[in-house]
Design a protein around this motif. Structure first.
Motif, PDB file in Angstrom:
ATOM      1  N   VAL A 147     -24.527 -24.292  24.838  1.00  0.00           N
ATOM      2  CA  VAL A 147     -23.082 -24.505  24.945  1.00  0.00           C
ATOM      3  C   VAL A 147     -22.662 -24.566  26.408  1.00  0.00           C
ATOM      4  N   ASP A 148     -23.239 -23.699  27.230  1.00  0.00           N
ATOM      5  CA  ASP A 148     -22.932 -23.689  28.662  1.00  0.00           C
ATOM      6  C   ASP A 148     -23.251 -25.041  29.290  1.00  0.00           C
ATOM      7  N   ALA A 149     -24.374 -25.639  28.886  1.00  0.00           N
ATOM      8  CA  ALA A 149     -24.788 -26.917  29.458  1.00  0.00           C
ATOM      9  C   ALA A 149     -24.033 -28.100  28.870  1.00  0.00           C
ATOM     10  N   ALA A 150     -23.584 -27.990  27.618  1.00  0.00           N
ATOM     11  CA  ALA A 150     -23.042 -29.147  26.908  1.00  0.00           C
ATOM     12  C   ALA A 150     -21.552 -29.361  27.113  1.00  0.00           C
ATOM     13  N   LEU A 151     -20.792 -28.285  27.348  1.00  0.00           N
ATOM     14  CA  LEU A 151     -19.336 -28.426  27.376  1.00  0.00           C
ATOM     15  C   LEU A 151     -18.808 -28.579  28.793  1.00  0.00           C
ATOM     16  N   PRO A 152     -17.844 -29.459  28.983  1.00  0.00           N
ATOM     17  CA  PRO A 152     -17.161 -29.526  30.282  1.00  0.00           C
ATOM     18  C   PRO A 152     -16.278 -28.304  30.463  1.00  0.00           C
ATOM     19  N   GLU A 153     -15.877 -28.064  31.689  1.00  0.00           N
ATOM     20  CA  GLU A 153     -15.052 -26.891  31.954  1.00  0.00           C
ATOM     21  C   GLU A 153     -13.610 -27.157  31.530  1.00  0.00           C
ATOM     22  N   ARG A 154     -13.000 -26.113  30.962  1.00  0.00           N
ATOM     23  CA  ARG A 154     -11.579 -26.088  30.612  1.00  0.00           C
ATOM     24  C   ARG A 154     -11.167 -27.124  29.560  1.00  0.00           C
ATOM     25  N   ALA A 155     -12.103 -27.559  28.722  1.00  0.00           N
ATOM     26  CA  ALA A 155     -11.768 -28.459  27.615  1.00  0.00           C
ATOM     27  C   ALA A 155     -11.871 -27.663  26.321  1.00  0.00           C
ATOM     28  N   PRO A 156     -10.752 -27.370  25.647  1.00  0.00           N
ATOM     29  CA  PRO A 156     -10.796 -26.531  24.446  1.00  0.00           C
ATOM     30  C   PRO A 156     -11.634 -27.173  23.342  1.00  0.00           C
ATOM     31  N   THR A 184     -32.788 -32.072  16.203  1.00  0.00           N
ATOM     32  CA  THR A 184     -31.536 -31.845  16.924  1.00  0.00           C
ATOM     33  C   THR A 184     -31.746 -31.938  18.428  1.00  0.00           C
ATOM     34  N   GLY A 185     -32.890 -31.455  18.909  1.00  0.00           N
ATOM     35  CA  GLY A 185     -33.163 -31.514  20.342  1.00  0.00           C
ATOM     36  C   GLY A 185     -33.171 -32.936  20.860  1.00  0.00           C
ATOM     37  N   HIS A 186     -33.732 -33.855  20.077  1.00  0.00           N
ATOM     38  CA  HIS A 186     -33.776 -35.260  20.488  1.00  0.00           C
ATOM     39  C   HIS A 186     -32.374 -35.794  20.745  1.00  0.00           C
ATOM     40  N   PHE A 187     -31.456 -35.542  19.813  1.00  0.00           N
ATOM     41  CA  PHE A 187     -30.111 -36.102  19.950  1.00  0.00           C
ATOM     42  C   PHE A 187     -29.258 -35.322  20.956  1.00  0.00           C
ATOM     43  N   LEU A 188     -29.520 -34.034  21.114  1.00  0.00           N
ATOM     44  CA  LEU A 188     -28.817 -33.286  22.150  1.00  0.00           C
ATOM     45  C   LEU A 188     -29.175 -33.820  23.533  1.00  0.00           C
ATOM     46  N   LEU A 192     -26.456 -34.069  26.516  1.00  0.00           N
ATOM     47  CA  LEU A 192     -26.807 -33.550  27.835  1.00  0.00           C
ATOM     48  C   LEU A 192     -27.179 -34.643  28.826  1.00  0.00           C
ATOM     49  N   ASN A 193     -27.764 -35.728  28.331  1.00  0.00           N
ATOM     50  CA  ASN A 193     -28.348 -36.740  29.213  1.00  0.00           C
ATOM     51  C   ASN A 193     -29.298 -36.101  30.218  1.00  0.00           C
ATOM     52  N   ALA A 194     -30.006 -35.110  29.750  1.00  0.00           N
ATOM     53  CA  ALA A 194     -30.918 -34.321  30.579  1.00  0.00           C
ATOM     54  C   ALA A 194     -31.793 -33.502  29.644  1.00  0.00           C
ATOM     55  N   PRO A 195     -32.887 -32.920  30.154  1.00  0.00           N
ATOM     56  CA  PRO A 195     -33.716 -32.057  29.297  1.00  0.00           C
ATOM     57  C   PRO A 195     -32.923 -30.876  28.756  1.00  0.00           C
ATOM     58  N   LEU A 196     -33.370 -30.358  27.643  1.00  0.00           N
ATOM     59  CA  LEU A 196     -32.753 -29.169  27.067  1.00  0.00           C
ATOM     60  C   LEU A 196     -32.862 -27.998  28.030  1.00  0.00           C
ATOM     61  N   PRO A 197     -31.911 -27.057  27.979  1.00  0.00           N
ATOM     62  CA  PRO A 197     -32.008 -25.879  28.838  1.00  0.00           C
ATOM     63  C   PRO A 197     -33.321 -25.127  28.594  1.00  0.00           C
ATOM     64  N   PRO A 198     -33.881 -24.503  29.623  1.00  0.00           N
ATOM     65  CA  PRO A 198     -35.137 -23.770  29.451  1.00  0.00           C
ATOM     66  C   PRO A 198     -35.092 -22.759  28.310  1.00  0.00           C
ATOM     67  N   ALA A 199     -33.965 -22.082  28.123  1.00  0.00           N
ATOM     68  CA  ALA A 199     -33.865 -21.093  27.039  1.00  0.00           C
ATOM     69  C   ALA A 199     -34.031 -21.755  25.677  1.00  0.00           C
ATOM     70  N   ARG A 200     -33.522 -22.975  25.526  1.00  0.00           N
ATOM     71  CA  ARG A 200     -33.676 -23.701  24.258  1.00  0.00           C
ATOM     72  C   ARG A 200     -35.128 -24.158  24.083  1.00  0.00           C
ATOM     73  N   GLN A 201     -35.768 -24.579  25.143  1.00  0.00           N
ATOM     74  CA  GLN A 201     -37.170 -24.971  25.060  1.00  0.00           C
ATOM     75  C   GLN A 201     -38.045 -23.777  24.682  1.00  0.00           C
ATOM     76  N   ARG A 202     -37.732 -22.615  25.243  1.00  0.00           N
ATOM     77  CA  ARG A 202     -38.511 -21.410  24.918  1.00  0.00           C
ATOM     78  C   ARG A 202     -38.333 -21.016  23.465  1.00  0.00           C
ATOM     79  N   LEU A 203     -37.137 -21.189  22.921  1.00  0.00           N
ATOM     80  CA  LEU A 203     -36.922 -20.875  21.510  1.00  0.00           C
ATOM     81  C   LEU A 203     -37.808 -21.742  20.629  1.00  0.00           C
ATOM     82  N   ALA A 204     -37.849 -23.051  20.891  1.00  0.00           N
ATOM     83  CA  ALA A 204     -38.680 -23.949  20.093  1.00  0.00           C
ATOM     84  C   ALA A 204     -40.151 -23.551  20.180  1.00  0.00           C
TER      85      ALA A 204
END
Length: 237
Positions: free
Chosen positions: A98-107, A208-212, A217-229
């Motif tokens: 969520v930290d990586a995916a959402l822009p700042e201050r957009a509800p 889901t990782g493929h489409f995220l 993200l237009n970037a690799p998944l966050p390291p924490a998400r990669q570690r979960l997989a």
């Protein structure tokens, strides 16, 4: 200016000798960054763990300033899974995503509500399948929903087995079999066929990782998400 809201801690990092900079997902104000004075103290540090729900007050001179947070812990969800490394990894991965995916201050109130539901489900037996479903929901909330209800070719909904990595639409086993090496497996638990477990959850995270990566993200998944997989894939089948 000042506002109050409910917030979930997504991440926190040290700032100076005593303070911390926290990233909060708030229900009405979206992803917001703020300074927590004294955030490195033993009294406040525990309340800045990812996944902590807090009554949040933000104060700043202007809306686009860093501002200061005052946080009062409501529930520390990490405490319930602290002795369960895979579940704790899921909590950390969700917050990092969520930290990586959402822009700042957009509800995004639906993203806030969905994350809160997921945090509450992590102690349950089907936590891993719940996590995959949450990522499917996150994709939908951010405008990239998968079409898993019917076959993109035949229009039927029997024996759906694969998903196109290009369109995100499902196809049946018969249609997809000749192209299976180029398609993504569709876990049965995502379409109401039961199932689950290590292999299907791993397939779900791959899906889901493929489409995220491609659409959000237009970037690799966050390291924490990669570690979960990696952690889930390494579990006994």
């Amino acid at each position: 200016m000042e506002w109050r809201d409910q917030g979930i801690v997504l991440s926190a990092r040290p700032h100076g000798e005593t303070a911390a900079v926290a990233v909060m997902l708030t229900r009405g104000h979206g992803r917001t960054v703020g300074l927590v004075p004294g955030g490195r103290s033993s009294r406040l540090r525990a309340g800045l763990e990812p996944g902590t729900l807090a009554d949040t007050r933000w104060r700043g001179r202007l809306p686009d300033h860093l501002g200061h947070f005052t946080l009062e812990t409501v529930q520390a969800y990490a405490a319930a899974v602290l002795d369960e490394p895979p579940r704790l990894a899921a909590l950390t991965a969700a917050c990092a995503l969520v930290d990586a995916a959402l822009p700042e201050r957009a509800p995004h109130p639906a993203v806030f509500d969905g994350l809160l539901v997921l945090l509450g489900l992590l102690p349950s037996p089907a936590w891993a399948e719940s996590y995959v479903r949450w990522e499917v929901g996150l994709l939908a909330e951010l405008g990239f929903g998968l079409d898993l209800d019917r076959c993109a070719v035949t229009g039927g909904n029997d024996y759906l087995a694969y998903v196109s990595p290009r369109t995100g639409r499902a196809v049946t086993a018969a249609v997809g079999e000749p192209y299976r090496d180029r398609l993504l497996p569709l876990p049965g638990f995502l379409i109401g066929r039961g199932g689950g477990g290590v292999l299907e959850t791993t397939d779900g995270l791959r899906l889901t990782g493929h489409f995220l990566e491609r659409h959000v993200l237009n970037a690799p998944l966050p390291p924490a998400r990669q570690r979960l997989a990696e952690r889930i894939a390494a579990q006994p089948a």
